[in-house]
Design a protein around this motif. Structure first.
Motif, PDB file in Angstrom:
ATOM      1  N   UNK A 232     -11.488 -42.691 -19.671  1.00  0.00           N
ATOM      2  CA  UNK A 232     -11.712 -42.349 -18.255  1.00  0.00           C
ATOM      3  C   UNK A 232     -13.206 -42.253 -17.969  1.00  0.00           C
ATOM      4  N   UNK A 233     -13.966 -41.691 -18.927  1.00  0.00           N
ATOM      5  CA  UNK A 233     -15.412 -41.546 -18.732  1.00  0.00           C
ATOM      6  C   UNK A 233     -16.098 -42.907 -18.701  1.00  0.00           C
ATOM      7  N   UNK A 234     -15.646 -43.805 -19.547  1.00  0.00           N
ATOM      8  CA  UNK A 234     -16.166 -45.179 -19.538  1.00  0.00           C
ATOM      9  C   UNK A 234     -15.883 -45.817 -18.174  1.00  0.00           C
ATOM     10  N   UNK A 235     -14.674 -45.587 -17.684  1.00  0.00           N
ATOM     11  CA  UNK A 235     -14.299 -46.149 -16.382  1.00  0.00           C
ATOM     12  C   UNK A 235     -15.167 -45.570 -15.261  1.00  0.00           C
ATOM     13  N   UNK A 236     -15.443 -44.274 -15.324  1.00  0.00           N
ATOM     14  CA  UNK A 236     -16.296 -43.637 -14.305  1.00  0.00           C
ATOM     15  C   UNK A 236     -17.640 -44.362 -14.212  1.00  0.00           C
ATOM     16  N   UNK A 241     -21.137 -47.957 -11.144  1.00  0.00           N
ATOM     17  CA  UNK A 241     -22.100 -49.059 -11.116  1.00  0.00           C
ATOM     18  C   UNK A 241     -21.753 -50.098 -10.038  1.00  0.00           C
ATOM     19  N   UNK A 242     -20.557 -49.994  -9.460  1.00  0.00           N
ATOM     20  CA  UNK A 242     -20.159 -50.955  -8.424  1.00  0.00           C
ATOM     21  C   UNK A 242     -20.640 -50.528  -7.032  1.00  0.00           C
ATOM     22  N   UNK A 243     -21.223 -49.322  -6.933  1.00  0.00           N
ATOM     23  CA  UNK A 243     -21.751 -48.869  -5.639  1.00  0.00           C
ATOM     24  C   UNK A 243     -22.938 -49.739  -5.248  1.00  0.00           C
ATOM     25  N   UNK A 249     -19.225 -45.383  -3.918  1.00  0.00           N
ATOM     26  CA  UNK A 249     -18.138 -45.092  -4.859  1.00  0.00           C
ATOM     27  C   UNK A 249     -18.341 -43.656  -5.330  1.00  0.00           C
ATOM     28  N   UNK A 250     -17.341 -42.818  -5.158  1.00  0.00           N
ATOM     29  CA  UNK A 250     -17.477 -41.415  -5.569  1.00  0.00           C
ATOM     30  C   UNK A 250     -16.395 -41.009  -6.566  1.00  0.00           C
ATOM     31  N   UNK A 278     -15.468 -55.986   5.046  1.00  0.00           N
ATOM     32  CA  UNK A 278     -14.265 -56.513   4.418  1.00  0.00           C
ATOM     33  C   UNK A 278     -14.618 -57.167   3.088  1.00  0.00           C
ATOM     34  N   UNK A 279     -15.767 -57.844   3.080  1.00  0.00           N
ATOM     35  CA  UNK A 279     -16.235 -58.519   1.864  1.00  0.00           C
ATOM     36  C   UNK A 279     -16.446 -57.498   0.744  1.00  0.00           C
ATOM     37  N   UNK A 280     -17.080 -56.377   1.057  1.00  0.00           N
ATOM     38  CA  UNK A 280     -17.327 -55.329   0.045  1.00  0.00           C
ATOM     39  C   UNK A 280     -16.013 -54.751  -0.462  1.00  0.00           C
ATOM     40  N   UNK A 281     -15.067 -54.584   0.455  1.00  0.00           N
ATOM     41  CA  UNK A 281     -13.755 -54.047   0.091  1.00  0.00           C
ATOM     42  C   UNK A 281     -13.056 -54.970  -0.908  1.00  0.00           C
ATOM     43  N   UNK A 282     -13.038 -56.265  -0.592  1.00  0.00           N
ATOM     44  CA  UNK A 282     -12.356 -57.225  -1.465  1.00  0.00           C
ATOM     45  C   UNK A 282     -13.069 -57.398  -2.806  1.00  0.00           C
ATOM     46  N   UNK A 283     -14.391 -57.377  -2.759  1.00  0.00           N
ATOM     47  CA  UNK A 283     -15.166 -57.527  -3.998  1.00  0.00           C
ATOM     48  C   UNK A 283     -14.871 -56.359  -4.938  1.00  0.00           C
ATOM     49  N   UNK A 284     -14.839 -55.138  -4.387  1.00  0.00           N
ATOM     50  CA  UNK A 284     -14.558 -53.964  -5.215  1.00  0.00           C
ATOM     51  C   UNK A 284     -13.186 -54.073  -5.861  1.00  0.00           C
TER      52      UNK A 284
END
Ligand SMILES: [Zn+2]
Length: 402
Positions: A232-236, A241-243, A249-250, A278-284
């Motif tokens: 989970x920490x790795x995932x955090x 980093x995707x912000x 991203x919080x 919308x682009x940011x939403x889909x990319x995430x």
């Protein structure tokens, strides 16, 4: 003789005293999103009130909504029913007007009563957000129905019971009712007490990621364990980093874990994202899937993804801008100065805009301090905003195009 749609005639036709009485009565009923009994009472009162309009009123069962417990189990969350009124569904040009009956104040919250702050301001739960707005819908439509040309158009009214928690139990209904409509009006309070409208909005999404590892003794055979907290920490770190400039991203919470001498086999990670486009939403969304796949492979854990974007970003396209311009022009006819500004908040207007239907989503009363015990509503704005909506509908019914 039918009153005409001239601005002053519209204002004169509105019963401001009745509006205030109704808002005071409605705000006195607790409708916290989890108060199913209170919502049921409110839905009945709204169904009666909206029966004064032509068309059919229906109370619609909420869609099934699940959440993830701290133990990683999926459970169902109860919701109240939604009210829908359909008027002249056969008409070629149709509108949708939406609002919500729930508030952020639970049944045991100390803020339950309506009081006067000064000659023209009341303080009370849901007065601005948005029982005042619901009342504006009712009286705008009552007035609209008296004018020449109303019979040529149709509309649906949708009042949901779960907007404050993201409209998870009404999202499908909103989208179904929005589709194919010429324009939509939503009755959140104005962005500022002077009547300023909310323009473009970002979106929001909430996620719960459940990670199942394998427990083992921390000293004896840790190599046999698969540590869910480490995964989970790795995932955090990966999602943080995707912000970027167009998305926040919080990572908000990690639940799970176990005793110090046990390799933990469970973690639930909760996080929120706020995409601006919308682009940011889909990319995430794509990046998240890739991150989950590598966490799964590298840490040898099981992963369950729950949640996602519930409010897509709401850009203002050319058609929506023409609706804003029309509202402004109608305001000017009524002596009201109407401007707009972008906002970080979200509402059902996000979901309506995602169906491609132009929407102005702050057509409700003027007020402020919403979601706090200082919430207030400016009383003269009831009549003012009802006249504004009636005028907008009149012009959209008698020639104005978007
Ligand atoms: Zn609201």
């Amino acid at each position: 003789m039918k009153p005409d749609s001239a601005p002053q005639a519209l204002l004169d036709a509105i019963d401001a005293d009745a509006m205030l009485r109704e808002v005071q009565d409605w705000a006195a009923i607790n409708t916290g999103t989890a108060n199913i009994a209170g919502l049921d009472t409110m839905a009945g009162i709204l169904a009666d009130a909206f029966s004064a309009l032509p068309g059919e009123v229906e109370l619609v069962e909420p869609a099934t909504v699940t959440a993830i417990s701290g133990e990683g189990r999926e459970f169902e969350k109860p919701h109240g029913r939604h009210m829908v009124l359909r008027v002249r569904p056969e008409a070629e040009r149709r509108f949708v007007l939406t609002g919500h009956m729930d508030t952020v104040f639970p049944a045991d919250h100390p803020f339950q009563e309506v009081s006067w702050l000064d000659d023209e301001t009341i303080n009370g739960p849901g007065t601005a957000d948005m029982k005042g707005g619901l009342n504006v819908i009712l009286h705008a439509l009552k007035t609209f129905e008296t004018i020449e040309g109303a019979e040529r158009v149709g509309y649906d009214v949708m009042i949901n019971s779960d907007e404050e928690t993201g409209s998870l139990a009404s999202r499908g209904l909103i989208e179904e009712l929005a589709r194919g409509k010429y324009a939509a009006l939503t009755y959140e309070p104005s962005a500022l007490p002077d009547g300023t409208l909310a323009h473009a909005r970002g979106g929001t999404g909430n996620y719960s990621i459940t990670i199942h590892g394998r427990s083992a003794h921390a000293g004896r055979n840790p190599q046999d364990g698969r540590n869910a907290i480490v995964a989970a920490s790795d995932l955090v770190l990966r999602i943080a980093a995707l912000a970027g400039d167009d998305i926040t991203v919080n990572p908000a919470k990690i639940e799970g874990g176990s005793a110090n001498n046990v390799v933990p086999d469970l973690a639930v990670l909760r996080f929120n994202i706020r995409p601006k486009s919308t682009e940011a939403m889909n990319r995430f969304d794509g990046e998240l899937d890739r991150a989950l796949a590598s966490i799964k492979a590298e840490h040898e854990v099981g992963i369950h993804r729950h949640g996602g974007v519930t409010r897509p970003p709401k850009p203002v396209d050319a058609k929506a801008q023409r609706l804003f311009d029309l509202v402004k022009s109608c305001g000017a006819e009524l002596g009201q100065t109407i401007g707009w500004q972008p906002t970080g908040g979200v509402c059902d207007g996000n979901n309506i805009a995602a169906t491609g239907v132009p929407v102005v989503d702050t057509m409700g009363v003027r007020g402020g301090a919403i979601h706090s015990p200082d919430e207030f509503m400016i009383v003269p704005s009831l009549r003012e905003r009802a006249a504004l909506s009636a005028r907008v509908l009149a012009r959209l019914s008698t020639g104005d195009h978007l």
